[in-house]
Structures are given as C-alpha cells and as structure tokens.
Enzyme design. Structure first.
Site, short mmCIF file in Angstrom:
data_model
loop_
_atom_site.label_atom_id
_atom_site.label_comp_id
_atom_site.label_asym_id
_atom_site.label_seq_id
_atom_site.Cartn_x
_atom_site.Cartn_y
_atom_site.Cartn_z
N GLY A 66 0.87 -1.25 -0.07
CA GLY A 66 0.01 0.01 0.02
C GLY A 66 0.72 1.06 -0.07
O GLY A 66 0.72 2.29 -0.74
N THR A 67 2.01 1.16 0.57
CA THR A 67 2.79 2.37 0.68
C THR A 67 3.41 2.71 -0.58
O THR A 67 3.43 4.13 -1.18
CB THR A 67 4.01 2.10 1.65
OG1 THR A 67 3.66 1.82 2.96
CG2 THR A 67 5.01 2.92 1.52
N SER A 84 -4.21 -1.64 0.55
CA SER A 84 -2.97 -2.64 0.98
C SER A 84 -3.70 -3.87 1.40
O SER A 84 -4.70 -3.88 2.18
CB SER A 84 -2.46 -1.97 2.15
OG SER A 84 -1.30 -2.77 2.64
N ALA A 85 -3.52 -5.00 0.76
CA ALA A 85 -4.08 -6.10 0.96
C ALA A 85 -4.08 -6.72 2.50
O ALA A 85 -4.82 -7.56 2.86
CB ALA A 85 -3.51 -7.29 -0.18
N CYS A 106 4.91 7.81 23.66
CA CYS A 106 5.66 7.15 24.72
C CYS A 106 6.36 5.55 24.16
O CYS A 106 7.15 4.96 24.49
CB CYS A 106 5.01 6.77 25.74
SG CYS A 106 4.27 8.42 26.35
#
Lengths: 481, 481
Positions: free
Chosen positions: A69-70, A194-195, A322
C-alpha cells in the site's frame, strides 16, 4: 490470545491462504511468457485483476498491483503530480494522512513543490468546504484518506471528491483502512490500498487510476503492470489478495460482522471512561470505522501500558509518543489537539469474540492502575499517591531559573523527563498551588505541548500558555479551584 | 512437461514452500510491533536476514529485502549515484545489463547525468581493462552483472571490483542470475538479486550495500528495512526466500548439480549445430552459468519457433526481436553482434532429467525444419524450397526505387516485412546473383541490421554495407561464390 491490532495487519483470511497455496502450484511462472505455464499465470493475473477491480468499483484496466500500500501511495502521488505539473505544483492533504502520504508530500516539497496541510477538527475530520476553499487554481492534487488509521474517523471523501471533480482537480484516496469494509464512494480519481489490511497476504497493494486521470509514472521504466509498478509480479500473493477481497464482498455476513464489531467498539467507547479514571476516548463516535477505537490515559507511559497489556494477553497498538523511538507524539493526535499520552488503539479483527472484549474491559483498569501506581500518580480524586523511586522531578519554589512573572509561583523542573512524567509532576503539585496562582512546568518533551493543555481541560484548570525558557519550554497553568 | 526457462523464474524450491506455509502462521504480524505476534515476526525477519547475508557473504546489517530484484537494482543505482553526486555524475555499465539497470541509467541520464556503455566481445563479456580505462576521475558508479541473463556469459566481476576499489569507485553487481550458484567474489560495493531466480517465491529481492559505501536512499522516506525499501515487509515470502537460499548453499549436492547441468548444456551446445543447419550458438562456452545456453536459427520466426516448441511440450524463452512486442532485437545479442533471429534460450532448472534434454534434441530439428518449410526457406545445401503463400516479398530487377549504384544489381524489396523474412528473401535470390555482383535488400526491420551481416558471415558472402534508402535501409551484399 486476543489480537486487537487489525489496523496494523489483519490475520490471514482462510480464502487467502487457500488461494495462495493453489497459485504456488498454478501461478509460479512468468505471466509475460507465451508457453503454457506463462499463459496459465497470465490467466490467474487477469482474473485477480478483474476480481479486485470489481471489489473496488473500477475497471480492470484502471487497477495495477503494487508491492505494498505504501508503494501504491508513493507511485500514485508522484505520478499524478508529475502529470499535472503544468496545472500547478500545489499538493493538498489532510493533517492526519498516513505517513506514506506525508513522506510522498515531503519529496514533492523538496523538489520545489508546495504542500498545504488541511486542518482537522477534534474528531480528526476535515471539512469538505475547507478543502474546496483551499483548492485554488494551481492545485495539482488532493490526498485524502477514506478513514483514519489511528482513530477510525471517516473522512467526507464523497463530498470532497465531488468538489474536486467540479474544480477539475484529481483526488487520491488512501483507502487502506476502509476498503475491507466496502468500496469508496464518489468520483475520486486515484485510490491506493493494501491487501494485508483486509486479510490478504503482505506484498500486495492496489493502485487505481481512473480513466481520464492524467498520470505519468516516475522512476525507471518497466513494462509490467502497465508501466506503473516495476518488477516481477508477486502472483501467488496477488491471487490470494484478490480472492480474499472478493470473499469479503461476496460474504453476506460482512455487513453483519461490521455491525457486530461496531457494537463491540461502542461498548469499549462507553465503558472505558467509566472503568478507568482520567481517560479521553478520541475520534468520531459514529462516523467511523466499525472495528477501531482509540483512547488516551493520563499519567501513563504508553510503552509500559502496551507491555503490560501484552503480558495480560492483549495485543494492541499505540500512536503515543511514549512507544515511538522518535519521541514525538503521533501527528494524528497532535493535529486533533487531543491527549497523546498513554494512547491505546484497539482494532478488532473479523470474528473477535464478545468475551474477549469483555475480558479486555476487565483487565484494562487493573493494568492502568498498576502502571500509574508505579509512577506515583495522584489518584483520580486528587489525593496523591506517594512517589515511587526514580520517577520524581525536582520541584522548587521560586527556583533561580524561573523568570520574574513566575517568581512568586511554583516551578516544576521536568527537563529531561519524558511523557508522561511532566504531567504527573504537574498533577502532584497542583494541590500546593494557592487558588488563582500559577505553576510553571519546564519541559523539553514534545508531548508536553499537547498533554499539559489536555490535562488542564480535563481537570478544569486554566492553561495560561507557553513560552520559550532558557532550556525547553515553560508551560504555565493557573489553579482554578 | 519440460520447463527450460529457469532464468525467467525457477520453480518453487520445496524448502521455500514449507517455510512460506510455516511463516504464514508464525510471521503474519507486523515486525515493528512490540506485542508477542510482532516480536515473533521480528525474530523471523532477523533470522531470514542472517541466513540471506551468510549466503551472499555479507553482514546482516548490510542487507535489506526489497519487493523484487528490479526494485533492488533501481534503489541501489539511485541511492549510490545520489550519494556520489559530488564525486561525479558518470555512470558506467556494460552494454548487456538487465533492462532494470538500463532503465535506472536512463533516469540518471534524463536527470542530467551521463552514462557510458561499455562494449562487450562476441561472447558478451566486458574486458576488465576497458572498464578500468573508462573509470576516469568523475565516475560515480559502475554497474556490472555477474553473469548475463540471455546468454549465460560470466563477467570478470572479481577483477572489475578490484579495479574499482583501487580507483575508489563503487561497483554495483546485478547478481540475479548467478546467486543461485554461489556468492559473488571480489570487493564489490553493492549487490542486487532476486529470490524467484533461485527457487524462492516472487515478491522478494535483495539489496546489499557494504559498510563504507556511501548511500543515500531516494524517494519518500520510510522506516522499514533501514530506510532502503519502503512498505510493510513481505515476511512469509522473505522467510521462504532466505530458507531456500540457505538450503541451496547447505546442500552438498548443489555443486554436483551445477556440474551435471553444465554437462547437459555442453551437450546442447555441441549437438544443436550438428542437428540443425544454419544455427549459431552464442555466449562463452566455458566461462558461463552452468544451466543456460542460447542459440539462434536463421530463417526462423522466433515467436513461431517458441510456439511450436511449446506445442511439442517444451517451455523455452527467447531474446529475439520476433517474439517481442517492441519489434527490436534483444540489446544483448545486438551488443554482441550475433544473429538475433530465431533465438532460443534454454535455462535448465535444478533437477532437469537428462532424458528431457535428449528429447529436446530429438524434437528441435523437426520443429525448426517445419517452421522453415512453411516460410519457404532455401534448404541448408543452398537449394531452394518453394515459397509458401503469404511469406514472399516482391523481388524486381532494377526496380525504379533502387539507386544508380545498384541499378545493374538485384533489389529485394522487403519493406514492411519483419524478421526473418528479409534474410529469407536474401537467401532465396542469392543463387540468381552473378558471382561478384551485388544484391540490395531494402528493409525497415531493425533486426535486418544485425541479421544480414550475420548471414553473410555464416554463408561466406561479402557484406558490403548499409545506407539510408528512400524508405528504410538498403543492405548491400556481394556474391562471392
């Protein structure tokens, strides 16, 4: 063991597993070759493309498979911007986009383009009218997620797409989080997904470029996937990805499952603030993903909280500063202006049992209490718990470093202390501050900028403001009652 | 069915299949997460990196996984060039590199860089001395494959790496074809490879950047894989890729298998020219990949030949212009200056049975003969076979289009005819040309430039030269005997 982090990656759908195995046997060859093994692979690839296109709501020749997906986002943003170079070099995106969009925008900016970050409200939503107002005449592209990955809030994609269409500006939708639940409505121009977010295997993304959208792929040429995604096709994974998406769409239970998870999330949204003191549940309570909810806990170190939840058997995620190695709060929570410390994201996978959610609600209060106790946090009623070793910051009346305006007030030196310590120290001393007087917290932790005002809102104290100090920043709070 | 195209993609190694299945169960979670499923995924990823690094001969922290060998090359070339920008903008590469290298070089050139293509000899090999001589002072990067993907010739990588090291210039080795057979020797700086070439699954490439090599990843930032390969890790495939590479290295039979395939290839190299007339076996007969051999057949349409071999049960590949949709001959064969028409590449997978090779040698002569017959090709002895319908070009003595110099000679108008027709027409009329006189072939097919001189060499006729004609190019041949 309850796994509550489907938004990071969903467990593999059984159909994906089956299709992957079958296509390891049938689809291992190069689909560009003309011999029988190649032709068989080509047929599988074509069928996968058709299935995925149908599930997305586009034509098969508008959809290519990418390795993630990126990469779908990176390729889509770069290709759309390059094709629109003459129209303008302005890129608009919401302040709460996924990092893949932000990183693609940074590249655009580094290359001389401009980017405009659209603000969101406290639920994390952009206003369609604000997008429309920002379009201008030189906007090359607008990027908007269909739903937020950290807080689940749905964006008004349909309306924004309509406004973009009217203005002749393409809209790229990052649909990674919402596609498992249904197609994205509206006249958008590009879409990325994105799969592994819908139960497909990793290694597969989708990039859709609708007909009529100008697109100029960047980077080295390659003949695979219409020249939009270089490299040998990851066919077994592609087949598995398409099969599982089709299975979700074909399953008459998908809508029912969404409704069921929506109720479980409603229950978490309602019960957590009842069970745990000093908690803020964030994101839109209604217009949201069915399976995702995020809340933040004051006086808690997010990493410790996640660790303790993991020890108790719950796998959850966090956008908190954090838990990040970069020590900066989640850009999503920051843009929303909500509390970032002790942040917990719950995203329920398909089939999560109600009993698991109930058990989580049972365990959470105890876990938060124990983390707070270890940090020496004042109890909810305002009484103080004795400080544990190691956590305490120095406090001093009228410390020499303090400036004249605060000379009469209390100064808490929390320099070098990380979230959640500055807020804990503030909570510890507020009882000592005379009503109407101020206390100043010195902090060099980025999260304090967000969390000290959020604490004031919740505890009904007056947040006076911040100013640069000799070291770090001075946050000034006036005691109301 | 014999599959002889391992150089395109190797059938999945049984160990890869097993590891893939196991890691679908164990390694589906996000390795960046801190809960147990994430930690388990992280352990698998770390172990895969160690195994792959050991097989390559590098440190684990020098190796990242990419979505494909192509992307490993693209990323490696761009990152190395960017980091060396101050040193210079010259990119050296051999003329026979894989298209992924050439396409990366084109991007560099389009961005204002320069590229120098290093010539190869008739076997397809660069001379290390020529590389060294071309280095100059402003060379940013040298790219050299370890072995050629079309003809199997090994490059002198070790020696070139040494020369580059002395000159302080990084060498990127595309090891896609050779890594299945062993590590790449020498002090190279960067290395790219592809798992599906060694029996790993698709979706996994390797990029190695040795310590001390300057590297600046290009494109949008991403924290995965040391910032060198964006997107969610394709973990099950990565685990399978590493496991199968380790299995190949650990298998005491690998060297024996290489030796066995080498003998099978030797047999093909010897027998094909004995069994089939008018064939050129190309590439280095000794310093080559163990499993790969390429030959070209005159008067044959490569696509038809591959189709007929497929019908006879053999899956083979081709670098011929005749099978490509672009209609230009393979850049590798062109750079070698060898015949391109009727090109067949045989690359034997691990475990190919000797009987399969023997059967291929039995079938091939018949298949080539039948394709030639259909095209009306003169038989090997020089006698003509009657032309079949549809294949013949017009021939005319002293056609008006011919220029004065050839006015007295024969002109073959093969305009609009694709490889192998121009050469077939030439072969058909050569018997009519008086000894010492010329025949001119008019052709607009790119392959003719390569194949007419190659035909002259084989048939011992004099190739006079080429010149631009009113349409296409005129190739002049003088009959010797």
């Amino acid at each position: 063991m309850p796994y509550f982090d489907a938004a990071s990656t969903a467990p593999l759908h059984p159909v994906a597993r089956e299709a992957l195995l079958a296509s390891l046997d049938e689809g291992w060859a190069d689909p560009a070759r003309l011999y029988r093994e190649g032709r068989r692979a080509r047929l599988l690839l074509d069928a996968a493309r058709e299935a995925a296109a149908e599930a997305v709501g586009c034509r098969p020749d508008e959809l290519v498979f990418t390795p993630s997906g990126t990469q779908a986002v990176h390729t889509g943003v770069a290709g759309a911007l390059a094709a629109r170079r003459r129209a303008g070099r302005r890129l608009l995106h919401s302040a709460v986009e996924h990092s893949s969009v932000l990183h693609a925008a940074e590249v655009h900016e580094a290359a001389g383009g401009t980017r405009v970050e659209l603000p969101v409200d406290r639920t994390g939503r952009v206003a369609a009218g604000e997008v429309a107002a920002a379009l201008g005449t030189d906007t090359a592209l607008v990027c908007l997620q269909s739903a937020n990955h950290e807080v689940g809030t749905e964006q008004p994609v349909d309306e924004v797409a309509e406004r973009c269409r009217e203005a002749g500006v393409p809209l790229l939708v990052d649909a990674a989080q919402s596609l498992p639940w249904g197609p994205v409505p509206g006249p958008w121009s590009l879409l990325a997904a994105s799969a592994h977010k819908w139960g497909g295997p990793p290694g597969v993304g989708l990039l859709v470029v609708r007909k009529g959208t100008r697109f100029a792929p960047q980077g080295p040429a390659d003949e695979r996937e219409s020249g939009r995604s270089p490299g040998f096709e990851n066919l077994p994974a592609i087949v598995a990805a398409a099969a599982s998406l089709r299975a979700l769409r074909a399953d008459p239970g998908t809508d029912g499952e969404a409704a069921r998870l929506r109720l479980l999330v409603d229950r978490i949204r309602t019960r957590v603030p009842e069970l745990v003191p000093d908690v803020e549940v964030v994101g839109d309570p209604v217009r949201r993903l069915p399976h995702l909810v995020t809340f933040s806990c004051f006086y808690v170190d997010g990493e410790t909280l996640l660790h303790e939840l993991d020890r108790a058997g719950f796998s959850v995620s966090s956008g908190s500063s954090c838990t990040s190695s970069t020590l900066t709060p989640s850009h999503v929570l920051r843009a929303m202006g909500v509390l970032s410390e002790g942040n917990v994201r719950i995203s329920l996978p398909y089939g999560t049992a109600e009993a698991e959610v109930e058990r989580f609600l049972e365990v959470l209060p105890r876990v938060v209490r124990s983390v707070r106790e270890r940090l020496g946090v004042p109890a909810a009623g305002g009484e103080e718990v004795p400080a544990a070793a190691g956590g305490a910051a120095r406090t001093a009346p009228a410390a020499p470093a303090a400036e004249p305006a605060e000379a009469a007030g209390l100064v808490v030196d929390a320099l070098g202390k990380r979230c959640p310590v500055p807020v804990i120290e503030l909570a510890k001393v507020i009882g000592e501050v005379p009503v109407g007087r101020t206390v100043t917290v010195l902090s060099d932790d980025e999260a304090a900028r967000q969390d000290i005002p959020a604490w004031c809102t919740m505890r009904d104290q007056e947040y006076v403001g911040e100013r640069a100090a000799e070291r770090g920043t001075a946050y000034v709070v006036r005691r109301r009652a």
